[in-house]
Scaffold this motif. Sequence first.
Motif, PDB file in Angstrom:
ATOM      1  N   GLY A 180       4.809 -21.145 -37.182  1.00 47.91           N
ATOM      2  CA  GLY A 180       6.263 -21.574 -37.476  1.00 47.91           C
ATOM      3  C   GLY A 180       7.197 -20.601 -37.189  1.00 47.91           C
ATOM      4  N   ALA A 181       7.226 -19.370 -36.790  1.00 48.23           N
ATOM      5  CA  ALA A 181       8.063 -18.285 -36.384  1.00 48.23           C
ATOM      6  C   ALA A 181       8.523 -18.379 -35.185  1.00 48.23           C
ATOM      7  N   SER A 182       9.523 -17.545 -34.568  1.00 51.18           N
ATOM      8  CA  SER A 182      10.160 -17.615 -33.181  1.00 51.18           C
ATOM      9  C   SER A 182      10.241 -16.126 -32.929  1.00 51.18           C
ATOM     10  N   ALA A 212       9.814 -20.707 -29.758  1.00 54.96           N
ATOM     11  CA  ALA A 212       9.257 -21.086 -31.304  1.00 54.96           C
ATOM     12  C   ALA A 212       7.855 -22.202 -31.034  1.00 54.96           C
ATOM     13  N   PRO A 213       6.947 -21.668 -29.984  1.00 56.41           N
ATOM     14  CA  PRO A 213       6.111 -22.695 -29.831  1.00 56.41           C
ATOM     15  C   PRO A 213       4.981 -22.918 -31.116  1.00 56.41           C
ATOM     16  N   ALA A 214       4.457 -24.300 -31.198  1.00 56.61           N
ATOM     17  CA  ALA A 214       3.497 -24.449 -32.160  1.00 56.61           C
ATOM     18  C   ALA A 214       2.180 -24.038 -32.023  1.00 56.61           C
ATOM     19  N   THR A 215       1.549 -23.533 -31.044  1.00 53.18           N
ATOM     20  CA  THR A 215       0.401 -23.139 -30.589  1.00 53.18           C
ATOM     21  C   THR A 215       0.771 -22.094 -29.597  1.00 53.18           C
ATOM     22  N   SER A 216      -0.299 -21.390 -29.422  1.00 53.93           N
ATOM     23  CA  SER A 216      -0.130 -20.098 -28.207  1.00 53.93           C
ATOM     24  C   SER A 216       0.064 -20.664 -26.858  1.00 53.93           C
ATOM     25  N   THR A 217       1.206 -19.987 -26.418  1.00 55.75           N
ATOM     26  CA  THR A 217       1.804 -20.706 -24.983  1.00 55.75           C
ATOM     27  C   THR A 217       2.094 -19.544 -24.140  1.00 55.75           C
ATOM     28  N   ARG A 218       1.564 -19.582 -22.887  1.00 57.33           N
ATOM     29  CA  ARG A 218       1.934 -18.580 -21.712  1.00 57.33           C
ATOM     30  C   ARG A 218       3.274 -19.295 -21.098  1.00 57.33           C
ATOM     31  N   TYR A 219       4.097 -18.461 -21.004  1.00 52.25           N
ATOM     32  CA  TYR A 219       5.518 -18.990 -20.361  1.00 52.25           C
ATOM     33  C   TYR A 219       5.612 -18.160 -19.109  1.00 52.25           C
TER      34      TYR A 219
END
Length: 340
Positions: A180-182, A212-219
């Motif tokens: 829930g954090a950003s 602020a992804p809901a799950t782990s994300t690679r950008y």
Amino acid sequence: DLVRSRGLGDVYKRQGDPSVFPDNRWNVYAFNGRVLSNPTSGYLGFYTENNLNFNSRTRWAEGSGPGSANTTSGSAFQGCSVGVDQFSFAYKRRGFPCGRYSVDIPAHDDDVIMYVNGVEVFRHLGCCDAHSSVWTGYLSSNSTVEIFVAEGNGSAYLAATFNRVSASTTITPEQFICTGASVELNASGLNNYSWSPSTGLNTTTGGRVIAAPATSTRYFVTGTEPTTGCTFTDTVMVNVGKPVVRITAPSTSWCGTRTSGITLSARGARTFRWFPSTGLSDSTSASVTALPLQTTTYRVIGSNGCETDTEFVTITITPAPGDPNSVSYTHLRAHETVLD
């Protein structure tokens, strides 16, 4: 390899145009006389080099000259005879795989000068030495490079290596956040940044975005180098939820004593705390140096700001047999001589 014209007697024509920068290969032009840069007369002929990195000694013996170039990685020499002394030669090329390069000149004889897009970037008068990173910058399909060598007497040769290096850009390192954090992600050093995927991002363009992804994300972030138009892509991982801490070390045991510690590296969290602090270079960095005096088990706690994880590593120290530092005080007392 010479072209014979019809007419009175035999007339040998010089082949090629030394002002031409061929696309995606090198033309190696030869000139009469020791002329270091952009000779306007004395042109003799040329051969081609297909490889980006080159060493003239793979094409012709250093005591012979470019007129004897073989066909191992390009066409043979075409043109008039080249002497073994008092000549010059120039490598010219237009077009490089788009990227940032660091150029080495590991060998040259004699004087050498290098131009990128018509601008002198390196010069060395003399011979027989090596130069690392003579120029670093961006090259593209429209870039030109020319490297001249002026030969006096004796040997002649040139080698050049074009090393692809990372773009001069900076990106936010791997991040660890609570559910829930950003977190703010930044990229700099290039222009026209675009980000993907769009999931959890407040925008997909610019050097600064909020994730602020809901799950782990690679950008993935792609930027453009303005002078060449080359594009470069980098990545940043945003980990969401409970951290998973791991420790790596080159070794975790030794025999006897040592004067230098070993590096313990923790990853998988935003912040770290090490216990005990005895024998550690510090207790709050991701990587610490450990040099305990005895076998010690270290504990590291990693946090993402709201949750933690703990990992352990044991440094095992075996005393060397007969080590005087390991002899007990009681043993020494047994051998004392008491004087009246």
